[in-house]
Scaffold this active site. Structure first.
Site: not given
Length: 208
Positions: A9-11
């Site tokens: 997941v990107s963050c």
């Protein structure tokens, strides 16, 4: 042969549950599931790199979607090549059954898988660019409405002028000034410049 799963997941505030559920359905052992919660701008991801070291020829890697391998066309292609050619592992992309190297061993199957990979990589990069453009447009529109971004500006104390005066008269040293203002040195000098600019403007207006 070992079976692995990779989630990105990107963050840190994104929920990886959808990816985790899809991979758990494949019977992946918990110790073989690797999760990175950080930006995909490069592949200096600790869990991904740890997984790469464990992968052996003949192992199988599951990912939910092709964009988990990278942010753009080149990164996805490079990682696919690293996994399939250098590490000699199989990859199964759950939401795209055509991208399953176990079923694409003949020439036609390999050609179709490569073609699908190139198309999906291109689509993933285009979609990311579109999202970035929409975000930029949203920021411009928000700024036009007066929305401020970034951390709130550090306020100056009510007696800032008095503190500055004492400092300029050398009645206070810099350490005491920073303590009284609750600021770091860089912020103090920035606020000092703003303070002097405002005062100079007022003085010039008064002389007119």
């Amino acid at each position: 042969m070992e079976t692995y799963g990779y989630v990105r997941v990107s963050c840190t505030d994104q929920n990886e549950e959808r990816q985790r559920i899809s991979l758990n359905a494949k019977g992946i052992a918990p110790q073989n599931l690797y999760i990175d919660k950080q930006s995909g701008k490069d592949f200096a991801r600790p869990q991904y790199q740890r997984m790469l070291k464990r992968l052996q020829p003949g192992d199988l890697l599951y990912i939910l979607s092709i964009d988990r391998l990278g942010r753009n066309y080149k990164e996805i292609q490079d990682q696919w090549r690293t996994l399939t050619k250098i590490k000699s592992v199989d990859i199964c992309v759950i939401d795209m059954p055509l991208l399953d190297t176990r079923t694409a061993k003949d020439l036609m199957g390999t050609f179709i898988a490569d073609l699908v990979l190139q198309i999906l990589s291109f689509v993933a990069e285009n979609e990311r660019d579109s999202i970035r453009k929409r975000q930029d447009q949203g920021i411009v529109a928000a700024k036009a409405r007066g929305v401020r971004f970034g951390r709130p500006k550090k306020p100056v104390p009510e007696d800032f002028a008095q503190i500055v005066g004492q400092w300029e008269r050398r009645e206070l040293d810099m350490r005491e000034v920073l303590r009284l203002c609750d600021m770091c040195r860089a912020t103090f000098y920035k606020r000092l410049r703003e303070f002097r600019t405002v005062n100079n403007t007022k003085n010039e207006s008064g002389q007119c």
